[in-house]
Write a protein that holds these residues in place. Sequence first.
Motif, PDB file in Angstrom:
ATOM      1  N   VAL A  86      26.202  20.478 -20.558  1.00  0.00           N
ATOM      2  CA  VAL A  86      25.075  19.866 -19.861  1.00  0.00           C
ATOM      3  C   VAL A  86      24.010  19.455 -20.880  1.00  0.00           C
ATOM      4  O   VAL A  86      23.660  20.222 -21.775  1.00  0.00           O
ATOM      5  CB  VAL A  86      24.466  20.839 -18.825  1.00  0.00           C
ATOM      6  N   GLY A 129      25.137  14.966 -18.154  1.00  0.00           N
ATOM      7  CA  GLY A 129      24.767  15.630 -16.905  1.00  0.00           C
ATOM      8  C   GLY A 129      23.273  15.837 -16.727  1.00  0.00           C
ATOM      9  O   GLY A 129      22.455  15.396 -17.522  1.00  0.00           O
ATOM     10  N   ALA A 130      22.944  16.543 -15.648  1.00  0.00           N
ATOM     11  CA  ALA A 130      21.543  16.742 -15.250  1.00  0.00           C
ATOM     12  C   ALA A 130      20.777  17.564 -16.283  1.00  0.00           C
ATOM     13  O   ALA A 130      21.346  18.434 -16.950  1.00  0.00           O
ATOM     14  CB  ALA A 130      21.479  17.437 -13.891  1.00  0.00           C
ATOM     15  N   ILE A 164      25.368  23.931 -10.401  1.00  0.00           N
ATOM     16  CA  ILE A 164      25.973  22.728 -10.975  1.00  0.00           C
ATOM     17  C   ILE A 164      27.282  23.123 -11.653  1.00  0.00           C
ATOM     18  O   ILE A 164      27.324  24.082 -12.431  1.00  0.00           O
ATOM     19  CB  ILE A 164      25.025  22.070 -12.000  1.00  0.00           C
ATOM     20  N   ASN A 174      30.645  21.683 -13.899  1.00  0.00           N
ATOM     21  CA  ASN A 174      31.275  20.644 -14.713  1.00  0.00           C
ATOM     22  C   ASN A 174      32.643  21.175 -15.099  1.00  0.00           C
ATOM     23  O   ASN A 174      32.749  22.183 -15.808  1.00  0.00           O
ATOM     24  CB  ASN A 174      30.429  20.359 -15.948  1.00  0.00           C
ATOM     25  N   TYR A 225      32.296  16.764 -11.337  1.00  0.00           N
ATOM     26  CA  TYR A 225      30.909  17.166 -11.601  1.00  0.00           C
ATOM     27  C   TYR A 225      30.275  17.350 -10.230  1.00  0.00           C
ATOM     28  O   TYR A 225      30.258  16.423  -9.411  1.00  0.00           O
ATOM     29  CB  TYR A 225      30.166  16.106 -12.412  1.00  0.00           C
ATOM     30  N   ILE A 269      18.252  12.483  -7.148  1.00  0.00           N
ATOM     31  CA  ILE A 269      18.428  12.957  -8.523  1.00  0.00           C
ATOM     32  C   ILE A 269      19.909  13.190  -8.809  1.00  0.00           C
ATOM     33  O   ILE A 269      20.413  12.859  -9.889  1.00  0.00           O
ATOM     34  CB  ILE A 269      17.619  14.240  -8.768  1.00  0.00           C
ATOM     35  N   TRP A 270      20.624  13.747  -7.848  1.00  0.00           N
ATOM     36  CA  TRP A 270      22.050  13.982  -8.034  1.00  0.00           C
ATOM     37  C   TRP A 270      22.801  12.668  -8.256  1.00  0.00           C
ATOM     38  O   TRP A 270      23.624  12.562  -9.168  1.00  0.00           O
ATOM     39  CB  TRP A 270      22.630  14.704  -6.814  1.00  0.00           C
ATOM     40  N   GLU A 297      21.601   9.841  -9.289  1.00  0.00           N
ATOM     41  CA  GLU A 297      21.207   9.278 -10.581  1.00  0.00           C
ATOM     42  C   GLU A 297      21.972   9.938 -11.715  1.00  0.00           C
ATOM     43  O   GLU A 297      22.352   9.293 -12.698  1.00  0.00           O
ATOM     44  CB  GLU A 297      19.705   9.449 -10.778  1.00  0.00           C
ATOM     45  N   THR A 298      22.207  11.246 -11.592  1.00  0.00           N
ATOM     46  CA  THR A 298      22.992  11.968 -12.597  1.00  0.00           C
ATOM     47  C   THR A 298      24.414  11.435 -12.654  1.00  0.00           C
ATOM     48  O   THR A 298      24.977  11.231 -13.739  1.00  0.00           O
ATOM     49  CB  THR A 298      23.014  13.469 -12.277  1.00  0.00           C
ATOM     50  N   ASN A 300      24.897   8.495 -14.841  1.00  0.00           N
ATOM     51  CA  ASN A 300      24.779   8.691 -16.295  1.00  0.00           C
ATOM     52  C   ASN A 300      25.978   9.430 -16.895  1.00  0.00           C
ATOM     53  O   ASN A 300      26.022   9.632 -18.111  1.00  0.00           O
ATOM     54  CB  ASN A 300      23.499   9.473 -16.618  1.00  0.00           C
ATOM     55  N   LEU A 301      26.922   9.844 -16.097  1.00  0.00           N
ATOM     56  CA  LEU A 301      28.069  10.592 -16.616  1.00  0.00           C
ATOM     57  C   LEU A 301      29.024   9.684 -17.394  1.00  0.00           C
ATOM     58  O   LEU A 301      29.205   8.517 -17.060  1.00  0.00           O
ATOM     59  CB  LEU A 301      28.825  11.265 -15.463  1.00  0.00           C
TER      60      LEU A 301
END
Length: 318
Positions: free
Chosen positions: A108, A180-181, A212, A214, A292, A307-308, A310-311, A314-315
Amino acid sequence: MKLNKIFIMLLLIMTTCLLLFACANTEQGDASDRKETTEPKENTEVKEEVDTNETVETEEDVENLENAGDTIDYMRTQGIWRVDGVYDTAYIYMDGAGGCECYYADGVLEIQGYLEYDSNKENYTIYDLSESYFADFYFETDTLIHFGNEDGTSYIKDEVTGNEEVHENNGVQIPVLMGGAIFTGMEPLITENYEDGGYYYSEMTEDGMTVIINSAQTNAMGIDETIDDYIIECAYALGNDVVLEPEITLDEEYSAKLTYPVYRVSWLTGQNEDTKRWEMFLFMTDSHTYTYVFNSGVDNAEEMLDIWLETFENLYLG
């Protein structure tokens, strides 16, 4: 007698004129001498000005060389650096151009930022993108850096360098799902690494509201099994509970970015006040299924959903 007086007066007048003419010639000659003497001085001053300009240009050249030296110093940082050189620990990726990303042991992202080099102290300072100070480090060797003082944490450079981060476990290498976040005060829950190169990392936010996950697990989809059925199995394995109200969507935007079919999956577990909402980002490579996942109470999930998502955007595999 009168003629003699006239002759004497004319002689005096002529003598006076000759004297005046001689004085005038003398002053003109002096002025010419002064002019000739002054002109070389003006040439000297011009020469001095030219020399001064040449000095300024030399200083600019030196500054340019110093800047070029800084670029070389940033190139020295390029690569992946792990705590004591051990996998499954926190690590830092530096791109060799002054950019860096710091990661927790579970992959993360902790911060994304940049470096500044101090040529006098011969050390580097890491700042996040909001320009807040994060840490200092210096080189002991080309493959060993220290944070803080001599007793600070040591990071050793991976043999694998460049832009591609590789997760290695018992000789098997697979890419890691990254980007990740970013939350402060995360509490690690589970950190597992498998012989096939897969992994399972989970952690909880500081307020205890969100978990969270991963993970990368070896593909286990049956020959006659549909993708929806396989995804439900993965969801059940993550929550170890009955999957309620599942929603499975093939996301074209995520798929185009990762070059694999990417599914966004939502479902519920539990009942009443114990009801949890899950949001999962899932895709399959030739060997592994990557997920994820966010898991939280339904009320908190509604507040955090943007927010989730948006994360998820970005992965990437690094």
